[in-house]
Design an enzyme around this catalytic site. Structure first.
Site, PDB file in Angstrom:
ATOM      1  N   HIS A  18       9.933   7.419 -11.648  1.00  0.00           N
ATOM      2  CA  HIS A  18       8.547   7.131 -12.332  1.00  0.00           C
ATOM      3  C   HIS A  18       9.254   7.229 -14.274  1.00  0.00           C
ATOM      4  O   HIS A  18       9.353   6.246 -14.910  1.00  0.00           O
ATOM      5  CB  HIS A  18       7.546   7.930 -13.229  1.00  0.00           C
ATOM      6  CG  HIS A  18       6.781   7.767 -11.539  1.00  0.00           C
ATOM      7  ND1 HIS A  18       6.067   8.763 -11.077  1.00  0.00           N
ATOM      8  CD2 HIS A  18       6.629   6.768 -10.372  1.00  0.00           C
ATOM      9  CE1 HIS A  18       5.293   7.834  -9.764  1.00  0.00           C
ATOM     10  NE2 HIS A  18       5.311   7.145  -9.983  1.00  0.00           N
ATOM     11  N   HIS A  41       5.527  -0.917  -3.289  1.00  0.00           N
ATOM     12  CA  HIS A  41       4.204   0.284  -1.902  1.00  0.00           C
ATOM     13  C   HIS A  41       3.911   0.805  -3.030  1.00  0.00           C
ATOM     14  O   HIS A  41       4.610   1.559  -3.496  1.00  0.00           O
ATOM     15  CB  HIS A  41       5.448   1.094  -1.409  1.00  0.00           C
ATOM     16  CG  HIS A  41       6.517   0.283   0.120  1.00  0.00           C
ATOM     17  ND1 HIS A  41       7.356  -0.971  -0.630  1.00  0.00           N
ATOM     18  CD2 HIS A  41       6.582  -0.150   1.017  1.00  0.00           C
ATOM     19  CE1 HIS A  41       7.722  -0.914   0.733  1.00  0.00           C
ATOM     20  NE2 HIS A  41       7.473  -0.772   1.270  1.00  0.00           N
ATOM     21  N   SER A  91       3.132   4.474  -9.980  1.00  0.00           N
ATOM     22  CA  SER A  91       3.615   3.322 -10.462  1.00  0.00           C
ATOM     23  C   SER A  91       2.708   1.936 -11.026  1.00  0.00           C
ATOM     24  O   SER A  91       3.055   2.175 -11.989  1.00  0.00           O
ATOM     25  CB  SER A  91       4.770   3.018  -9.361  1.00  0.00           C
ATOM     26  OG  SER A  91       4.195   2.488  -8.227  1.00  0.00           O
ATOM     27  N   GLU A 109       0.205  -2.938  -1.042  1.00  0.00           N
ATOM     28  CA  GLU A 109      -0.263  -1.528  -0.051  1.00  0.00           C
ATOM     29  C   GLU A 109      -1.188  -2.002   1.397  1.00  0.00           C
ATOM     30  O   GLU A 109      -1.659  -2.690   1.543  1.00  0.00           O
ATOM     31  CB  GLU A 109      -0.905  -0.055  -0.910  1.00  0.00           C
ATOM     32  CG  GLU A 109      -1.584   1.125  -0.401  1.00  0.00           C
ATOM     33  CD  GLU A 109      -0.407   1.699   0.362  1.00  0.00           C
ATOM     34  OE1 GLU A 109       0.381   1.745  -0.248  1.00  0.00           O
ATOM     35  OE2 GLU A 109      -0.830   1.864   1.416  1.00  0.00           O
ATOM     36  N   GLY A 135       4.861  -4.607   1.961  1.00  0.00           N
ATOM     37  CA  GLY A 135       5.969  -4.654   0.747  1.00  0.00           C
ATOM     38  C   GLY A 135       7.170  -5.706   1.181  1.00  0.00           C
ATOM     39  O   GLY A 135       7.532  -6.608   0.124  1.00  0.00           O
ATOM     40  N   ASP A 155       9.323   0.665  -3.023  1.00  0.00           N
ATOM     41  CA  ASP A 155       9.762   2.228  -3.501  1.00  0.00           C
ATOM     42  C   ASP A 155       8.152   2.680  -1.436  1.00  0.00           C
ATOM     43  O   ASP A 155       7.457   3.924  -1.500  1.00  0.00           O
ATOM     44  CB  ASP A 155       8.038   2.555  -4.132  1.00  0.00           C
ATOM     45  CG  ASP A 155       7.817   4.180  -4.620  1.00  0.00           C
ATOM     46  OD1 ASP A 155       9.418   4.888  -3.220  1.00  0.00           O
ATOM     47  OD2 ASP A 155       7.006   4.538  -4.883  1.00  0.00           O
TER      48      ASP A 155
HETATM   49  C1  LIG Z   1       6.595   6.526  -1.964  1.00  0.00           C
HETATM   50  S1  LIG Z   1       4.548   5.879  -1.325  1.00  0.00           S
HETATM   51  C2  LIG Z   1       4.749   4.674  -3.251  1.00  0.00           C
HETATM   52  C3  LIG Z   1       4.188   5.531  -4.585  1.00  0.00           C
HETATM   53  C4  LIG Z   1       3.976   4.746  -5.313  1.00  0.00           C
HETATM   54  N1  LIG Z   1       5.042   3.686  -5.484  1.00  0.00           N
HETATM   55  C5  LIG Z   1       4.324   5.753  -6.476  1.00  0.00           C
HETATM   56  O1  LIG Z   1       5.024   5.547  -7.772  1.00  0.00           O
HETATM   57  O2  LIG Z   1       3.309   5.733  -6.993  1.00  0.00           O
HETATM   58  C6  LIG Z   1       5.029   4.696  -0.638  1.00  0.00           C
HETATM   59  C7  LIG Z   1       3.490   3.540   0.311  1.00  0.00           C
HETATM   60  O3  LIG Z   1       4.084   3.160   0.947  1.00  0.00           O
HETATM   61  C8  LIG Z   1       2.641   2.313   1.461  1.00  0.00           C
HETATM   62  N2  LIG Z   1       2.994   1.261   2.852  1.00  0.00           N
HETATM   63  C9  LIG Z   1       3.920   1.914   4.241  1.00  0.00           C
HETATM   64  N3  LIG Z   1       4.282   0.909   4.621  1.00  0.00           N
HETATM   65  C10 LIG Z   1       3.926  -0.605   4.087  1.00  0.00           C
HETATM   66  C11 LIG Z   1       4.262  -1.265   4.091  1.00  0.00           C
HETATM   67  N4  LIG Z   1       4.909  -1.626   5.228  1.00  0.00           N
HETATM   68  N5  LIG Z   1       4.002  -2.463   2.791  1.00  0.00           N
HETATM   69  C12 LIG Z   1       3.147  -1.769   1.926  1.00  0.00           C
HETATM   70  N6  LIG Z   1       3.109  -0.160   1.779  1.00  0.00           N
HETATM   71  C13 LIG Z   1       3.236   0.516   2.633  1.00  0.00           C
HETATM   72  C14 LIG Z   1       2.451   4.061   1.945  1.00  0.00           C
HETATM   73  O4  LIG Z   1       0.786   3.761   2.301  1.00  0.00           O
HETATM   74  C15 LIG Z   1       2.602   4.307   0.626  1.00  0.00           C
HETATM   75  O5  LIG Z   1       1.459   4.661   0.375  1.00  0.00           O
END
Ligand SMILES: C[S@@+](CC[C@H](N)C(=O)[O-])C[C@H]1O[C@@H](n2cnc3c(N)ncnc32)[C@H](O)[C@@H]1O
Length: 270
Positions: A18, A41, A91, A109, A135, A155
């Site tokens: 971040h 993500h 994020s 998401e 994503g 991410d």
């Molecule tokens: C590391 S977290 C994201 C944190 C966020 N970017 C932040 O910095 O606040 C990863 C997220 O990706 C989601 N996720 C998992 N597989 C995914 C996919 N194929 N496409 C989109 N989101 C996905 C998960 O549910 C989770 O909420």
């Protein structure tokens, strides 16, 4: 899908990502032309660090909670935003706070519950669109954007053993479709072999203009322990390497053990 970011929000890896994200947003909104941001993500947007998931792991105690007690000036901009935004910002909320009226944000998401929470967190802002979609698939569907200027934050949860390969495979067509895009992809560091292999794959794929910013809370020698994390930048804005070094140095000063530190290195030339 077992990964829930609520258990990890505010940990050292989140603050690293971040703090660099805030710098990237400032750099890319310095020019007047509209910016598109894709957060592939996105998570749920805001996290209550006093609630059960965060309390159970207590990971924020080794990250944002230390920084909120005081940190060196390169982290001021990020920490000030965290304070201003109230409930701990993920994020999408940090990006939203730095959008100008003509900029846009698309968040993807995939978790059905998390996407509902994210929609509520971001409701009422016409600049922001939430997609319940993969994503990686969105990289093909939403790029290139009409603005022709974009920051793409990737991410993934790194639950799948082949996530590094998926990431490298997704970046290649994305940069081919939209070479002007600034791509920032987060990855975990437990020991060095997987990240070295990842960098090598990016080079072998012919990707250009890559810098890796890596933060080590401790020497990464234990494959079972998250001791560090990296952000790989494709097409980094001018000044990124110097700024990332200052930010990671300040972070290491507050969060790293004596064996930890940081590295900012060029992986591929322009
Ligand atoms: C590391 S977290 C994201 C944190 C966020 N970017 C932040 O910095 O606040 C990863 C997220 O990706 C989601 N996720 C998992 N597989 C995914 C996919 N194929 N496409 C989109 N989101 C996905 C998960 O549910 C989770 O909420």
């Amino acid at each position: 899908m077992n990964y829930r970011h609520a258990f990890h929000a505010g940990n050292f890896a989140d603050t690293m990502k971040h703090a660099l994200l805030v710098w990237l947003m400032r750099a890319l909104t310095a020019k007047p032309k509209p910016l598109f941001v894709l957060d592939t993500h996105a998570g749920i947007g805001r996290y209550d660090l006093k609630a059960e998931p965060a309390r159970r792991t207590n990971e924020a105690a080794g990250g944002i909670e230390i920084l909120l007690k005081g940190a060196a000036p390169p982290l001021d901009d990020y920490i000030k935003l965290v304070r201003q935004l109230g409930l701990y910002p993920g994020s999408p909320v940090l990006i939203q706070a730095l959008l100008r009226p003509t900029d846009r944000l698309a968040c993807c998401e995939w978790h059905p519950e998390d996407v509902r929470v994210l929609r509520r967190a971001m409701a009422g802002d016409p600049r922001v669109h939430i997609h319940h979609r993969d994503g990686y698939e969105a990289l093909g569907a939403l790029l290139p954007p009409p603005e022709r200027r974009a920051l793409i934050l990737i991410d993934p949860p790194f639950e799948a053993p082949d996530e590094f390969d998926r990431l490298a495979a997704a970046l290649k067509p994305a940069q081919a479709r939209f070479p002007q895009g600034v791509y920032a992809a987060w990855y975990p560091l437990k020991h060095r072999a997987p990240s070295r292999g990842f960098h090598e794959n990016l080079r072998l794929a012919g990707l250009r203009d890559i810098v890796a910013a890596e933060f080590f809370r401790a020497e990464p020698t234990d494959p079972a322990r998250l001791t560090g994390c990296g952000l790989v930048l494709l097409n980094p804005p001018y000044g990124f390497e110097a700024a990332a070094s200052e930010i990671l140095d300040a972070l290491a000063d507050r969060l790293a053990e004596p064996s930890g530190g940081f590295a900012v290195s060029r992986i591929a030339d322009e």
